[in-house]
Write a protein that holds these residues in place. Sequence first.
Motif, PDB file in Angstrom:
ATOM      1  N   MET A  48      -7.281 -14.557  33.567  1.00  0.00           N
ATOM      2  CA  MET A  48      -7.140 -13.494  34.567  1.00  0.00           C
ATOM      3  C   MET A  48      -7.749 -12.189  34.065  1.00  0.00           C
ATOM      4  N   LEU A  49      -7.534 -11.882  32.798  1.00  0.00           N
ATOM      5  CA  LEU A  49      -8.130 -10.664  32.238  1.00  0.00           C
ATOM      6  C   LEU A  49      -9.652 -10.762  32.204  1.00  0.00           C
ATOM      7  N   SER A  50     -10.182 -11.946  31.937  1.00  0.00           N
ATOM      8  CA  SER A  50     -11.639 -12.110  31.869  1.00  0.00           C
ATOM      9  C   SER A  50     -12.303 -11.854  33.216  1.00  0.00           C
ATOM     10  N   GLU A  51     -11.559 -12.072  34.299  1.00  0.00           N
ATOM     11  CA  GLU A  51     -12.107 -11.889  35.647  1.00  0.00           C
ATOM     12  C   GLU A  51     -11.894 -10.476  36.190  1.00  0.00           C
ATOM     13  N   ALA A  52     -11.104  -9.674  35.503  1.00  0.00           N
ATOM     14  CA  ALA A  52     -10.784  -8.320  35.962  1.00  0.00           C
ATOM     15  C   ALA A  52     -11.891  -7.335  35.559  1.00  0.00           C
ATOM     16  N   PRO A  53     -12.031  -6.252  36.322  1.00  0.00           N
ATOM     17  CA  PRO A  53     -12.999  -5.219  35.934  1.00  0.00           C
ATOM     18  C   PRO A  53     -12.709  -4.713  34.517  1.00  0.00           C
ATOM     19  N   ASP A  54     -13.725  -4.661  33.702  1.00  0.00           N
ATOM     20  CA  ASP A  54     -13.622  -4.229  32.306  1.00  0.00           C
ATOM     21  C   ASP A  54     -12.630  -5.076  31.506  1.00  0.00           C
ATOM     22  N   ARG A  55     -12.320  -6.277  32.017  1.00  0.00           N
ATOM     23  CA  ARG A  55     -11.382  -7.203  31.358  1.00  0.00           C
ATOM     24  C   ARG A  55     -10.026  -6.547  31.119  1.00  0.00           C
ATOM     25  N   ARG A  56      -9.577  -5.726  32.089  1.00  0.00           N
ATOM     26  CA  ARG A  56      -8.328  -4.964  31.963  1.00  0.00           C
ATOM     27  C   ARG A  56      -7.518  -5.069  33.241  1.00  0.00           C
ATOM     28  N   LEU A  57      -6.188  -5.200  33.082  1.00  0.00           N
ATOM     29  CA  LEU A  57      -5.277  -5.177  34.224  1.00  0.00           C
ATOM     30  C   LEU A  57      -3.975  -4.502  33.819  1.00  0.00           C
ATOM     31  N   ARG A  58      -3.378  -3.797  34.770  1.00  0.00           N
ATOM     32  CA  ARG A  58      -2.024  -3.282  34.542  1.00  0.00           C
ATOM     33  C   ARG A  58      -1.097  -4.462  34.347  1.00  0.00           C
ATOM     34  N   MET A  59      -0.131  -4.292  33.482  1.00  0.00           N
ATOM     35  CA  MET A  59       0.808  -5.377  33.199  1.00  0.00           C
ATOM     36  C   MET A  59       1.549  -5.815  34.466  1.00  0.00           C
ATOM     37  N   THR A  60       1.956  -4.875  35.302  1.00  0.00           N
ATOM     38  CA  THR A  60       2.674  -5.241  36.527  1.00  0.00           C
ATOM     39  C   THR A  60       1.796  -6.071  37.454  1.00  0.00           C
ATOM     40  N   GLU A  61       0.524  -5.725  37.550  1.00  0.00           N
ATOM     41  CA  GLU A  61      -0.408  -6.485  38.387  1.00  0.00           C
ATOM     42  C   GLU A  61      -0.640  -7.881  37.814  1.00  0.00           C
ATOM     43  N   LEU A  62      -0.763  -7.967  36.503  1.00  0.00           N
ATOM     44  CA  LEU A  62      -0.961  -9.250  35.843  1.00  0.00           C
ATOM     45  C   LEU A  62       0.254 -10.164  36.052  1.00  0.00           C
ATOM     46  N   ALA A  63       1.454  -9.613  35.966  1.00  0.00           N
ATOM     47  CA  ALA A  63       2.672 -10.402  36.210  1.00  0.00           C
ATOM     48  C   ALA A  63       2.673 -10.948  37.634  1.00  0.00           C
ATOM     49  N   GLU A  64       2.268 -10.133  38.589  1.00  0.00           N
ATOM     50  CA  GLU A  64       2.229 -10.588  39.987  1.00  0.00           C
ATOM     51  C   GLU A  64       1.193 -11.682  40.183  1.00  0.00           C
ATOM     52  N   ILE A  65       0.023 -11.526  39.615  1.00  0.00           N
ATOM     53  CA  ILE A  65      -1.030 -12.537  39.738  1.00  0.00           C
ATOM     54  C   ILE A  65      -0.553 -13.864  39.171  1.00  0.00           C
ATOM     55  N   LEU A  66       0.131 -13.808  38.019  1.00  0.00           N
ATOM     56  CA  LEU A  66       0.581 -15.024  37.334  1.00  0.00           C
ATOM     57  C   LEU A  66       1.896 -15.569  37.879  1.00  0.00           C
ATOM     58  N   LYS A  67       2.568 -14.784  38.737  1.00  0.00           N
ATOM     59  CA  LYS A  67       3.840 -15.189  39.349  1.00  0.00           C
ATOM     60  C   LYS A  67       4.935 -15.388  38.301  1.00  0.00           C
ATOM     61  N   ILE A  68       5.013 -14.449  37.344  1.00  0.00           N
ATOM     62  CA  ILE A  68       6.023 -14.530  36.285  1.00  0.00           C
ATOM     63  C   ILE A  68       6.757 -13.196  36.165  1.00  0.00           C
ATOM     64  N   THR A  69       7.888 -13.223  35.471  1.00  0.00           N
ATOM     65  CA  THR A  69       8.638 -11.987  35.262  1.00  0.00           C
ATOM     66  C   THR A  69       7.873 -11.078  34.317  1.00  0.00           C
ATOM     67  N   ARG A  70       8.148  -9.796  34.440  1.00  0.00           N
ATOM     68  CA  ARG A  70       7.513  -8.814  33.554  1.00  0.00           C
ATOM     69  C   ARG A  70       7.943  -9.043  32.110  1.00  0.00           C
ATOM     70  N   SER A  71       9.196  -9.441  31.893  1.00  0.00           N
ATOM     71  CA  SER A  71       9.650  -9.665  30.518  1.00  0.00           C
ATOM     72  C   SER A  71       8.955 -10.878  29.902  1.00  0.00           C
ATOM     73  N   ARG A  72       8.724 -11.910  30.695  1.00  0.00           N
ATOM     74  CA  ARG A  72       8.002 -13.085  30.173  1.00  0.00           C
ATOM     75  C   ARG A  72       6.565 -12.711  29.831  1.00  0.00           C
ATOM     76  N   LEU A  73       5.944 -11.897  30.690  1.00  0.00           N
ATOM     77  CA  LEU A  73       4.582 -11.445  30.419  1.00  0.00           C
ATOM     78  C   LEU A  73       4.542 -10.589  29.162  1.00  0.00           C
ATOM     79  N   THR A  74       5.488  -9.685  29.012  1.00  0.00           N
ATOM     80  CA  THR A  74       5.533  -8.823  27.835  1.00  0.00           C
ATOM     81  C   THR A  74       5.609  -9.656  26.568  1.00  0.00           C
TER      82      THR A  74
END
Length: 167
Positions: A48-74
């Motif tokens: 997901m990061l490789s497909e994002a602009p500048d290979r960067r995403l906000r953590m909250t956006e990344l959690a939503e894309i992956l359909k996981i909790t923020r704590s699991r992503l952290t």
Amino acid sequence: MTTRWLSPAEQRAWRSYVSASSLLEDTIDRRLQAEAGMPHLYYSILAMLSEAPDRRLRMTELAEILKITRSRLTYAVTRLENDGTVRREGCPTDKRGQVATLTDEGMAVLERTAPGHVETVRAAIFDHLTPEQVGQLEEICGAITRAIQGEGAGTCGEDLPWRRRSS
């Protein structure tokens, strides 16, 4: 309230889905562990990061894309940071937010691992489906996702994983 039990056809479909999804996740995890020493979730973060602009995403956006909790992503991003594949930075527009960035090392891991991952997905799913079935699979999964996320009647999307405070 009367329970709306599954019909025999719905029960067979449900059990088939559960079996297929469990076996698929196990197959993908085993291949990624063998090739890259990481579970499917970690690979998905890198992808997901490789497909994002500048290979960067906000953590909250990344959690939503992956359909996981923020704590699991952290937790996962912390592990990936320790491996040098992801870097976490403060969000320039929100002092409370953080941004995950794919490092050059992370991109190299992804490029090395992606062919085997695609081969596994193709062998497990797409080599067994007709083009029509591929379209149906996308349509079915999309309908389920939209229903759970609250985009249709009778929704149950108030407690989505990425909106929870903890897992």
